[in-house]
Design a protein around this motif. Structure first.
Motif, mmCIF file in Angstrom:
data_model
loop_
_atom_site.group_PDB
_atom_site.id
_atom_site.type_symbol
_atom_site.label_atom_id
_atom_site.label_comp_id
_atom_site.label_asym_id
_atom_site.label_seq_id
_atom_site.Cartn_x
_atom_site.Cartn_y
_atom_site.Cartn_z
ATOM 1 N N ARG B 294 0.820 -1.203 0.000
ATOM 2 C CA ARG B 294 0.000 0.000 0.000
ATOM 3 C C ARG B 294 0.858 1.258 0.000
ATOM 4 N NH1 ARG B 294 -2.298 -0.133 4.768
ATOM 5 N NH2 ARG B 294 -3.247 -2.136 4.243
ATOM 6 N N ARG B 338 -14.283 4.336 1.236
ATOM 7 C CA ARG B 338 -13.395 3.172 1.180
ATOM 8 C C ARG B 338 -13.625 2.360 -0.089
ATOM 9 N NH1 ARG B 338 -12.490 0.336 6.947
ATOM 10 N NH2 ARG B 338 -11.322 -0.985 5.510
ATOM 11 N N TYR B 339 -14.866 2.281 -0.539
ATOM 12 C CA TYR B 339 -15.118 1.560 -1.790
ATOM 13 C C TYR B 339 -14.338 2.208 -2.939
ATOM 14 C CZ TYR B 339 -17.255 0.239 -6.182
ATOM 15 O OH TYR B 339 -17.423 -0.186 -7.483
ATOM 16 N N GLU B 342 -10.464 1.684 -2.103
ATOM 17 C CA GLU B 342 -9.988 0.298 -1.979
ATOM 18 C C GLU B 342 -10.381 -0.566 -3.158
ATOM 19 O OE1 GLU B 342 -11.274 -1.261 1.863
ATOM 20 O OE2 GLU B 342 -10.475 0.563 2.779
ATOM 21 N N GLU B 343 -11.642 -0.445 -3.556
ATOM 22 C CA GLU B 343 -12.120 -1.399 -4.556
ATOM 23 C C GLU B 343 -12.117 -0.841 -5.964
ATOM 24 O OE1 GLU B 343 -15.483 -3.849 -3.304
ATOM 25 O OE2 GLU B 343 -15.327 -2.921 -1.324
ATOM 26 N N LYS B 346 -8.391 1.342 -6.251
ATOM 27 C CA LYS B 346 -7.287 0.599 -5.631
ATOM 28 C C LYS B 346 -6.072 1.488 -5.369
ATOM 29 C CE LYS B 346 -8.484 -4.058 -7.243
ATOM 30 N NZ LYS B 346 -9.880 -3.740 -7.663
ATOM 31 N N PRO B 380 -7.215 4.076 1.012
ATOM 32 C CA PRO B 380 -7.643 2.746 1.440
ATOM 33 C C PRO B 380 -7.553 2.600 2.964
ATOM 34 C CG PRO B 380 -6.189 2.565 -0.463
ATOM 35 C CD PRO B 380 -6.181 4.005 -0.037
ATOM 36 N N ARG B 381 -8.485 1.824 3.515
ATOM 37 C CA ARG B 381 -8.511 1.479 4.939
ATOM 38 C C ARG B 381 -8.990 2.608 5.844
ATOM 39 N NH1 ARG B 381 -4.224 1.222 7.459
ATOM 40 N NH2 ARG B 381 -5.106 0.575 9.425
#
Lengths: 461, 461
Positions: B294, B338-339, B342-343, B346, B380-381
């Motif tokens: 990360r 976060r979506y 993170e998703e 990325k 992220p996170r």
């Protein structure tokens, strides 16, 4: 196109065909067919001169380009024929970002009193004096961080909100989410049971105790943050909110402590002289004629060191009328501190081994049973700049001293715990950052080294 | 003789006849005729091994040299035959500075839960994990200062005590010297007429407004200090007291703002990877297996940038069940943030141009009349790491927005004054320092990146 800060433009190594400068107008002078603008963008004390020819397409807006207005200019950076400046800008495009009505703008080109400028603290960073003061403040803060990091210290953030009201309850600010009025004392328990933290909370007066906790794990630490005193005193040396630098060193005694205090003071002064020459020159010229001599003396001379007992003897021998009479056991007053530094030693002096009865419980008791391993750094003009001590690392002595001072050891279970588990000799001190800045700049009122000072009845901005 | 910090001893270039090491015992192993001590002094993660032969004069104290005890050893620094260590100390003199009763000392050599360690926050800096966390905290703070100074920013100390309760009154802590109980509302005037400042005072939730004032004189400034929220929420991402980094830049727009936020984030992460390799490795090994990937991603990939409107479209198109339904106009929730980071992307993503109705009055209104030039950096996170905006520099629009939000322009006379006198486009943001540390270490609870965290009902130490 990116703007070039004026500090960079003034130091340019070569001329430039196109440059963009933004800044506030310090003055405008009109001549036949063109205007001179002195522009400042805060990046340094000096202004950059911009010359606007009437041929510039938007020249007609020049009437609004008054002192205080903000402009953006594009132009050519060319060698300046004028004295005292290497470069100037020949403007090809002129834009007014924000005007400043000449009748209303409070910072017209003239001398303003410090008192007046405090009332417009939101605008005073645009003056030469306060711009310089706050640039020096910034650089001094950086010097502090750099000094400690280079010496292997870790910067720790000790809490501002504290549940301990032990170090001088009367002078603390209470922090609460309870209503301000109409709260009745409960029959059982405490009114603070219903408060945010479930107990009384105050603003910290010092990060020392927590810094000690961290030093017992990290070895060498320092805090540098705001501290608070609710003293209702209107002096030029006190504020309700000010910043403190507090190093705390494991495996160190009071001599190490004095060495560190002296080294740090010299380092910051030297760093400022080297990195803020223009800004310091302003203070040496207009604020304090003796500034440079004093700063050079701090850097070049070893600080004097005398015990409290010797200091009292010197004060008794002095041919002075004291407002506060001198005898062994008194807390030194500013008049005494300044006499020692200014008149007797004529340089900073470190006084150590103070009577235990005038010092805090956590200072290490000396073998004489009468004094503690404390030390204060006294400097000309200011008096106390630094106060510190070796800390009492012996559990039995510490508990005795807490009781002697009428405090409750249970309030300090975590502090005394450190003496149960791997206790070590350690020492530290606190330096008032604003006093350091007063020393470095010659500014005489603490309100003028703080951007938005907080004193009794004053919390504007 | 001066002690050598263990970090220096471990990096020694040559053996040494005599060296003094002080530290806390992490473990002791006894063999026939001698003992091995693992010593740590907080200067680095690694321990230094000391070998005490029974021939050492004070060898009989070895029974008290248990885990947690503090010792001072003199000896010879020699190459170590053991694996993973270049040097060890052959002890010639051993002194016990402070014992740590093996039955009572809470930090015996075993794994402790984070919850337990929070209860002994005064001792946890002596564990590997928290030692590493607080060394990283220190270095990250230095990186922040260095980043801004190198870019020509000035560090400013904005006030902690504020008279303005405008930014979210319900969530502020009140500061007072009035009694906590028995205060009645006066018939005329305000109860605060008798308070220290003569008016209601609160702890700041942000230094932004004052930083803007300073940027209008100094050009580029940043604050880095404690801020406060009296939110009664017990989440792993909120604390009542936390540190914020808030740059404010004159002559800058929202794109400059995003560039600065991205550059700064990358800089600090890179600095930590380069300067805290051992400490980061601990977190990558034991706390978060995906940490290094990360962090490398943050450094090496450009952040994604999408408008709020595009972000909402992405969320609507996502095949996810949202706890908080998505439609244009909502404030993004952590699940949405976060979506995206993170998703979908990325990697960190900057969302800009938010609906004006969910943002503060001081954010610059876009030409569409519906959105403001705000920008948030989502990672992220964590979700939101940074929130900022271009500020409204136009007096008429600003006044309209203040009124729209039901606030009183007179409370902001100094803030609006800046739009009267040389107003300029400017922008800035706020980064929660603790969130940055959570990102950098993989620590999931904000209480574990703060030495002495303050949350509802918790103000111990």
């Amino acid at each position: 196109m990116r703007r070039t800060p004026i500090v960079d433009a003034l130091q340019a190594e070569e001329a430039s065909k196109e440059i963009k400068i933004c800044g506030w107008v310090r003055t405008r002078r009109d001549a036949k067919g063109f205007s001179f603008l002195e522009l400042n963008d805060g990046s340094c004390l000096k202004n950059l001169q911009a010359i606007v020819d009437e041929a510039v397409p938007t020249y007609e807006i020049i009437k609004d380009v008054t002192t205080g207005a903000a402009v953006e200019v594009l132009g050519e950076l060319v060698p300046s024929p004028g004295k005292g400046q290497k470069w100037e800008v020949r403007v090809t495009k002129l834009a007014l970002l924000g005007s400043a009505d000449a009748d209303d703008f409070p910072l017209q080109k003239k001398r303003h009193s410090d008192e007046f400028l405090r009332q417009i603290a939101h605008l005073r960073p645009r003056t030469n004096k306060y711009g310089a003061a706050f640039r020096i403040r910034s650089e001094a803060a950086f010097a502090v961080h750099k000094f400690y990091r280079d010496k292997g210290f870790f910067n720790v953030h000790t809490p501002i909100l504290t549940g301990s009201d032990c170090e001088g309850a009367g002078e603390m600010f209470r922090v609460s989410t309870l209503p301000a009025t109409g709260v009745e004392a409960p029959k059982e328990g405490s009114v603070f049971d219903n408060d945010f933290f479930g107990r009384e909370a105050n603003l910290t007066v010092s990060g020392q105790l927590e810094a000690e906790l961290l030093a017992m794990g990290l070895g060498k630490v320092y805090t540098f943050g705001p501290t608070f005193r609710a003293e209702n005193s209107n002096t030029p040396r006190h504020a309700a909110e000010f910043w403190m630098i507090e190093p705390e060193v494991a495996f160190a005694d009071n001599v190490d402590n004095m060495d560190l205090a002296e080294e740090m003071t010299k380092y910051v002064v030297k760093h400022i002289l080297e990195n803020c020459a223009d800004d310091i020159e302003l203070f040496a010229k207009f604020v304090d004629k003796e500034l440079m001599g004093r700063l050079e003396n701090i850097i070049n001379e070893p600080f004097a060191r005398v015990s409290y007992t010797e200091a009292v003897d010197l004060l008794l021998a002095a041919k002075k009328k004291w407002e506060f009479p001198v005898e062994w056991g008194i807390d030194l007053q500013t008049e005494h501190e300044r006499y020692l530094a200014e008149e007797h030693f004529k340089k900073p002096v470190i006084v150590y081994d103070y009577p235990k009865d005038i010092k805090a419980f956590y200072m290490r008791l000396n073998d004489d049973g009468k004094t503690v391993a404390a030390m204060d750094v006294l400097v000309p003009r200011i008096g106390e700049l630094i106060g510190g001590s070796q800390r009492e690392e012996r559990m039995d002595v510490l508990l005795e001293r807490i009781n002697e001072m009428g405090q409750n050891p249970e309030d300090y279970w975590w502090y005394t715990d450190l003496r149960r588990f791997g206790s070590v000799p350690h020492a530290g001190f606190g330096m008032g950052f604003e006093r350091l800045l007063m020393l470095v700049t010659g500014i005489t009122n603490i309100r003028d080294v703080i951007p938005f000072p907080r004193t009794p009845q004053h919390i504007e901005f």
